[in-house]
Write an enzyme that holds these catalytic residues in place. Structure first.
Site, short mmCIF file in Angstrom:
data_model
loop_
_atom_site.label_atom_id
_atom_site.label_comp_id
_atom_site.label_asym_id
_atom_site.label_seq_id
_atom_site.Cartn_x
_atom_site.Cartn_y
_atom_site.Cartn_z
CB CYS A 275 61.89 86.59 23.67
SG CYS A 275 63.00 87.01 22.31
CB ALA A 276 66.07 86.29 26.30
#
Length: 478
Positions: free
Chosen positions: A27-28
């Site tokens: 993810c980020a």
């Protein structure tokens, strides 16, 4: 050699090798692993790596916090490991194999409500703004008029904004049924149609049932069915949505492909609508009323302070297990039945408390530059309503900040409930949560918010010097 190739090789060995990786994505800021055997991962050694900011396990996934460079590291890691790129949805499906039945149920609820959150956030902000311009009599020459009484512009704005608010909350069953068909991989337009049949203008509005002199019916000659709408009702929509999805899945197995386009939609939708109005709707209505009444009575009873303190204290541990997703359905049911919810303010306060504990750690460990790469973004994230990075990356790692945040959340939640603080909607968490609070309760919510900030900071600082804090530092080699 790539920039992160050596670190990627080291991490691959520490997670148990390629053969131990069932799926991996990112993810980020985090790498998300689904491991065949989680015990093979050497967590202490992984956390000691320079590139790693922390680790935690959630929803069947072993997650490693890398930071903003995670995308580059991920690309080199998958090349070194020889594993295929995996989407987040695919990783979630694989991860569910590591969950028990209760965890799978909670995961399914989360997947239903998560796509609806943006609309619910907007709806909460709109209802809050309508309260400010329509319900606060603090304007005018004598400070006794609402803005809508002073200006046609604000009166028109107040009226116009209800168009959006009504679409989000009164027609919520449409979004719920759509989300279920999306999750189940069935025909989404059929879900939308089924949802619309639950809130059709032909039906007696759910909000008008209690005061209706007579309930209209469909008369089939041998039986009648009440024509009642399910505006803002959560459980009837969930039950109807899953019924439609399972009908369609079953029909696609028995009806030949050459005629499935005609017969599957018809034989899935018509029975689903009938059963929804005859059986599932009334049952879901009763269940929803029972749940919301029990929760509301618990919060407003003489022991409401005890309920609030327990909820405030235990909400963060619920996040760890994933059980917190169940509160979405309860919040929405409370909004439907009582025009607001007392649970959501406590959730926002718990977010703030966890972030405040991290703020204390940032101050205490201000010389630890590596940790601040995790702690500072985590605190900001908490204050905006997302607590997992702070809880797993900092607070649970040390232990005592997590406890301090739980205590601060319990005290703040107790003050909030004792003051009758109520939110219009769910969705806006952390410090921006005040935007979802009904106007007449904002002052007491700000007081509760101050408690959620100050108490965890002070308590974390004190506990850091206690035996509990010293044991944590010794355990972590600090």
């Amino acid at each position: 050699m790539g920039q992160y190739e050596q670190s990627a090789k080291e991490l691959l060995e520490l997670v148990g090798g390629s053969e131990n990786i069932s799926a991996v994505t990112h993810c980020a800021t985090r790498m998300r692993f689904v491991l065949n055997e989680t015990d093979k991962a050497d967590k202490k050694a992984i956390e000691a790596m320079d590139i790693v900011k922390g680790t935690f396990t959630n929803a069947g996934q072993f997650q490693i916090i890398i930071g903003n460079e995670v995308a580059k590291f991920y690309n080199e890691f998958t090349g070194v490991a020889g594993v295929e790129d995996t989407s987040k949805d695919e990783a979630k499906v694989v991860a569910k194999q590591n969950l028990n039945p209760l965890q799978r149920l909670i995961s399914n609820l989360a997947e239903i409500f998560t796509p609806l959150i943006p609309a619910l956030v907007v709806g909460g902000l709109i209802l809050g703004f309508r309260n400010v311009i329509g319900d606060i009599p603090e304007f005018g020459p004598d400070n006794d008029q609402a803005l809508i009484e002073l200006s046609q512009f604000w009166a028109g704005t107040h009226h116009f904004l209800w168009l959006i608010g009504e679409a989000i909350f009164h027609f919520l069953p449409v979004g719920i049924v759509w989300s279920i068909t999306r999750k189940m991989g069935t025909t989404q337009i059929l879900g939308i149609v089924l949802g619309l049949t639950l809130v059709s203008p032909q039906l007696l509005n759910a909000y008008g049932v209690a005061g209706a002199d007579e309930i209209p019916v469909w008369d089939f000659g041998f039986a009648t069915v009440d024509m009642i709408g399910y505006q803002a009702q959560v459980i009837p929509a969930i039950l109807a949505g899953f019924l439609l999805a399972y009908f369609e899945i079953w029909l696609r197995k028995i009806i030949p492909n050459v005629i499935s386009m005609i017969f599957v939609p018809f034989f899935a939708l018509v029975p689903a609508v009938l059963v929804a109005h005859v059986v599932l709707g009334p049952i879901g209505w009763v269940i929803g009323d029972w749940i919301s009444t029990v929760v509301y009575n618990g919060l407003t009873s003489g022991l409401g302070w005890l309920f609030a303190s327990l909820f405030g204290f235990l909400y963060a541990p619920l996040v760890i297990t994933g059980l917190h997703h169940m509160t979405n359905a309860i919040d929405l049911q409370l909004m439907s039945q009582f025009d607001g919810t007392m649970l959501w303010p406590m959730i926002a306060l718990s977010n703030i408390a966890q972030g405040s504990a991290v703020v204390a750690i940032i101050f205490l460990h201000r010389k630890d530059e590596k940790e601040q790469q995790v702690s500072i973004p985590s605190a900001i994230s908490c204050y905006l309503g997302v607590t997992e990075p702070a809880m797993f990356g900092i607070n649970l790692k040390y232990g005592f900040p997590f406890l301090a945040a739980m205590v601060g959340s319990a005290i703040a939640g107790t003050v909030s409930v004792a003051s009758g603080v109520m939110a219009n909607s769910i969705g806006v968490g952390g410090i921006p949560g005040f935007l979802s609070i009904q106007a007449e309760h904002m002052l007491m919510f700000f007081l509760s918010m101050a408690i959620a900030i100050v108490v965890p900071i002070i308590l974390t600082t004190i506990l850091a010097k206690s035996p509990m804090g010293k044991n944590a530092y010794e355990r972590l080699g600090k």
